[in-house]
Design an enzyme around this catalytic site. Structure first.
Site, PDB file in Angstrom:
ATOM      1  CD  GLU A 153      17.647 -12.228  -8.396  1.00 49.55           C
ATOM      2  OE1 GLU A 153      17.117 -12.755  -7.407  1.00 49.55           O
ATOM      3  OE2 GLU A 153      17.229 -11.178  -8.915  1.00 49.55           O
ATOM      4  NE  ARG A 197       4.547   1.935  -1.224  1.00 53.24           N
ATOM      5  CZ  ARG A 197       5.376   1.978  -0.188  1.00 53.24           C
ATOM      6  NH1 ARG A 197       6.542   2.543  -0.331  1.00 53.24           N
ATOM      7  NH2 ARG A 197       5.032   1.476   0.978  1.00 53.24           N
ATOM      8  CE  LYS A 247      11.701  -2.163  -6.091  1.00 53.53           C
ATOM      9  NZ  LYS A 247      12.500  -3.264  -6.685  1.00 53.53           N
ATOM     10  CE  LYS A 255      14.219 -10.335 -10.706  1.00 57.91           C
ATOM     11  NZ  LYS A 255      14.974 -10.235  -9.493  1.00 57.91           N
ATOM     12  CG  HIS A 259      21.428 -36.476  -5.076  1.00 53.46           C
ATOM     13  ND1 HIS A 259      21.868 -37.674  -4.576  1.00 53.46           N
ATOM     14  CD2 HIS A 259      22.540 -35.818  -5.505  1.00 53.46           C
ATOM     15  CE1 HIS A 259      23.187 -37.741  -4.682  1.00 53.46           C
ATOM     16  NE2 HIS A 259      23.616 -36.617  -5.238  1.00 53.46           N
ATOM     17  CD  GLU A 303      10.557 -11.043  -8.655  1.00 56.06           C
ATOM     18  OE1 GLU A 303      10.230 -10.203  -7.820  1.00 56.06           O
ATOM     19  OE2 GLU A 303      11.682 -11.047  -9.200  1.00 56.06           O
ATOM     20  CD1 TRP A 320      -0.286  -5.423  -3.562  1.00 54.00           C
ATOM     21  CD2 TRP A 320      -0.046  -6.411  -1.568  1.00 54.00           C
ATOM     22  NE1 TRP A 320       0.320  -6.640  -3.764  1.00 54.00           N
ATOM     23  CE2 TRP A 320       0.483  -7.268  -2.573  1.00 54.00           C
ATOM     24  CE3 TRP A 320      -0.005  -6.837  -0.239  1.00 54.00           C
ATOM     25  CZ2 TRP A 320       1.041  -8.501  -2.276  1.00 54.00           C
ATOM     26  CZ3 TRP A 320       0.552  -8.069   0.047  1.00 54.00           C
ATOM     27  CH2 TRP A 320       1.071  -8.894  -0.964  1.00 54.00           C
ATOM     28  CG  ASN A 325       0.520   2.140   3.727  1.00 53.27           C
ATOM     29  OD1 ASN A 325      -0.554   2.266   3.161  1.00 53.27           O
ATOM     30  ND2 ASN A 325       1.641   2.716   3.312  1.00 53.27           N
ATOM     31  N   GLY A 326      -0.284  -1.326   6.551  1.00 53.02           N
ATOM     32  CA  GLY A 326       0.047  -2.192   7.682  1.00 53.02           C
ATOM     33  C   GLY A 326      -1.135  -3.072   8.042  1.00 53.02           C
ATOM     34  CB  CYS A 345      -0.845   0.052   1.259  1.00 56.87           C
ATOM     35  SG  CYS A 345      -1.772  -1.432   1.583  1.00 56.87           S
TER      36      CYS A 345
HETATM   37  C1  AGP Z   1      13.045  -9.080  -6.166  1.00 60.38           C
HETATM   38  O1  AGP Z   1      12.874  -9.149  -7.532  1.00 60.38           O
HETATM   39  C2  AGP Z   1      11.834  -9.099  -5.374  1.00 60.38           C
HETATM   40  N1  AGP Z   1      10.939  -8.084  -5.736  1.00 60.38           N
HETATM   41  C3  AGP Z   1      11.975  -9.328  -3.887  1.00 60.38           C
HETATM   42  O2  AGP Z   1      12.420 -10.628  -3.720  1.00 60.38           O
HETATM   43  C4  AGP Z   1      12.874  -8.362  -3.067  1.00 60.38           C
HETATM   44  O3  AGP Z   1      14.205  -8.541  -3.406  1.00 60.38           O
HETATM   45  C5  AGP Z   1      12.632  -8.620  -1.567  1.00 60.38           C
HETATM   46  O4  AGP Z   1      11.293  -8.374  -1.268  1.00 60.38           O
HETATM   47  C6  AGP Z   1      13.533  -7.808  -0.682  1.00 60.38           C
HETATM   48  O5  AGP Z   1      13.342  -6.447  -0.857  1.00 60.38           O
HETATM   49  P1  AGP Z   1      14.358  -5.395  -0.246  1.00 60.38           P
HETATM   50  O6  AGP Z   1      15.654  -5.560  -0.976  1.00 60.38           O
HETATM   51  O7  AGP Z   1      13.713  -4.073  -0.492  1.00 60.38           O
HETATM   52  O8  AGP Z   1      14.503  -5.709   1.206  1.00 60.38           O
END
Ligand code: AGP
Length: 606
Positions: free
Chosen positions: A479, A27, A601, A483, A502, A486, A73, A99-100, A2
């Site tokens: 990673e 975000r 985000k 990507k 395994h 995501e 959100w 937010n929260g 949010c």
């Molecule tokens: C990365 O592509 C993601 N959006 C997510 O894993 C992100 O890296 C994670 O939420 C940590 O965020 P930060 O680096 O702002 O702590």
């Protein structure tokens, strides 16, 4: 997650709030809304879906120079018009955005129901509006009193039609930043929404409540004690928050990486002593030598960067280093040792679990360094020392430039610690040189885009893929798979190539494209055997390598040949090819690249 924006001044509030909401879109959100006070009346407009839906619902002109806005959100209740913020009390006197998560919302809702007040939404936030309205007197007193009854996390902004021109904001666990303007004041969840209006900001701390008017502000604690605050200057330029001619933020951020690494390295390479200088650690060489171990904590891509960083530091400084997801660490009653140096890694500096892990370590007396991008963020302010990444604002939900910058900082830390211990000046000098050349190598890697774009078609029809790599290449595989998941929504599973036999080999078939990272090192023959195992099962293969090896070409459908760099920096280079691959696959599938479904985000809740 949010986002909050609030404005009070002399200009028309609605366009400023809508512009702020647009800046907060990145975000992640699923509904939005604004409330504006004018002539002792609050008008509220809200809508599920994208901001365009809200925009369509707004009248041509909404009078009023004070208001609040929100991108939601969904956590409590579906993303509907009714659940969208702002929320109002029954008499429409109070409007609030939040937010929260209010953890005791159900109990508070029951109390309200017992006194005859019925909540119309399913949200935890609406209870705040009703509770605030049950208090007479100044809004700030009501906010302080209500928040004492609340358990959970909040960043909030509230207005009262009886105090036009005044906004009350508060924070506990979810960031709120005050923007000091000329004859106007703003508040927002992050800098992106403030950058157009001011360069002077104040970060609210947990447990603080502030009242903003057009001409000033006061900050107090929940117990009405004054808080002394000092302002800081925004470090990012306005144009850093736009797409810079690219069609997606993600594409711009991938292409920014040579420049980002240049900024991360600026002033930190020491050719005289063949080491790295990192101001801000708050540790002298003799303190650093006392640490016998390092523990790295982060979430998501920051955790994967930590895994890569652990390999770099172990290799160059010969210290035992491990990385762990911050949330797992904090919930397993970790043993905190004085001889362990803790490092938390975060782009946003606001990730709830990383912040909680940091606080847990500090509570038990541990020393924590931060690798943080967002200047002035909560993690940056709470760590005992740290290194700023200087990657500039990262807008796309999928992290690329911040991830690469994190790895660059780890390489600097590895070099510095290595040179404090037994790394020779010659190896140190080679590292300094390699880091100095890294931006150019990144530029060269980005030139592979045309080839990668063609390969993307080959992967785009898959429903399940495997990403494989050994030792240093395994975090890269993790990673890279992250990507792809995501932004393309294609299932991608990362495995150490050594683990194939395994278990996962059972799934390898002509329907599971496999991407394997084969750095030119002593493990290349082993990685080649894995490639052969996959090939034998008919799986389509993509190899990422810097090795000139004919066998790789013979066994692969596609080979992406990366520039040759120092072995420590190979994960940075191969990581960038996987970012480009994920981007082009998502593009072919017409995905919402900058705001992938279900993701936010900045993850400021557990
Ligand atoms: C990365 O592509 C993601 N959006 C997510 O894993 C992100 O890296 C994670 O939420 C940590 O965020 P930060 O680096 O702002 O702590």
């Amino acid at each position: 997650m949010c986002g909050i924006i609030a404005y009070t001044g002399t200009k028309s509030a609605a366009p400023i709030l809508m512009d702020g909401l647009r800046k907060l879109e990145y975000r992640g959100y699923d509904s939005s809304g604004i409330s504006i006070i004018n002539r002792k009346r609050i008008r509220t407009f809200k809508a599920a879906g994208k901001l365009l839906v809200l925009e369509d619902r707004l009248p041509d002109e909404i009078a009023g120079a004070c208001g609040i806005g929100h991108t939601r959100w969904a956590t409590h209740g579906a993303p509907t018009d009714i659940n969208a913020h702002p929320h109002m009390d029954e008499s429409a006197r109070i409007s609030v955005v939040h937010n929260g998560i209010i953890e005791n919302a159900s109990a508070l809702r029951k109390q309200l129901e017992n006194s005859g007040i019925i909540c119309v939404s399913e949200t935890d936030t609406e209870v705040l509006a009703h509770l605030l309205a049950s208090h007479r007197g100044p809004l700030i007193d009501a906010v302080r009193s209500v928040l004492k009854k609340v358990q959970g996390t909040y960043g909030l902004a509230a207005i009262d039609k009886d105090s036009p021109g005044s906004i009350v904001i508060a924070r506990n666990g979810s960031p709120v930043i005050i923007g000091i303007g000329d004859g106007e004041m703003l508040a927002a969840s992050d800098m992106s929404a403030l950058a157009r209006h001011t360069r002077e900001v104040i970060h609210l701390d947990d447990g603080e409540v502030a009242e903003l008017t057009a001409t000033g502000f006061t900050v107090t604690t929940l117990d009405a004690q004054p808080s002394t605050k000092s302002s800081s200057q925004l470090t990012s330029e306005l144009e850093e928050y736009d797409k810079g001619g690219y069609s997606h933020y993600l594409h711009r951020e991938i292409h920014d990486q040579d420049n980002v690494v240049l900024k991360t390295l600026r002033g930190r390479l020491d050719t005289r002593f063949s080491t790295a200088h990192l101001g801000g650690l708050n540790l002298h060489a003799r303190d650093l030598l006392k640490f016998k171990r390092i523990k790295i904590l982060g979430c998501g891509s920051a955790y994967y960067a930590g895994m890569a960083g652990a390999n770099m530091i172990e290799e160059l400084a010969r210290l035992p280093v491990s990385a762990e997801p911050a949330a797992e660490f904090r919930y397993r009653n970790p043993i905190i040792e004085a001889e362990t140096l803790y490092i938390v890694v975060s782009q946003s500096g606001e990730t709830f679990d990383t912040l909680a892990a940091l606080r847990e370590v500090q509570r038990k007396g541990g020393f924590v360094l931060g690798i943080v991008n967002s200047v002035g963020s909560t993690i940056a302010r709470e760590v005992n020392g740290g290194v700023y990444m200087h990657a500039g604002p990262e807008v796309s939900v999928a992290s690329t430039k911040a991830y690469t910058s994190m790895l660059t900082v780890f390489a600097l830390i590895a070099l510095m610690l290595g040179r404090l211990r037994d790394m020779s000046p010659q190896r140190g000098s080679a590292m300094v040189h390699a880091l100095d050349e890294l931006p150019q190598h990144i530029k060269d890697t980005l030139q592979l885009e045309d080839q990668i774009e063609k390969i993307a078609g080959f992967m785009a029809s898959a429903t399940s893929t495997f990403y494989l790599g050994r030792t240093d290449a395994f975090p890269v595989a993790l990673e890279g798979a992250q990507k792809l998941k995501e932004i393309s929504y294609i299932h991608a599973e990362a495995y150490p190539a050594s683990e194939l036999k395994h278990g996962p080999l059972a799934l390898i078939s002509i329907d599971t494209p496999c991407l394997i990272i084969l750095p030119d090192n002593e493990l290349l023959p082993k990685s080649l055997s894995s490639l052969e195992e996959i090939r034998t099962r008919g799986a389509p293969t993509i190899s990422i390598t810097d090795a000139d090896n004919e066998q790789i070409d013979a066994l692969s459908d596609h080979v992406i040949r990366t520039p040759r760099v120092d072995s420590i920096l190979k994960p940075i280079i191969s990581g960038i090819t996987l970012q480009l691959l994920a981007y082009h696959i998502a593009l072919k599938l017409d995905r919402d690249i900058d705001q992938p479904r279900n993701l936010a985000k900045s993850v400021t809740v557990e």
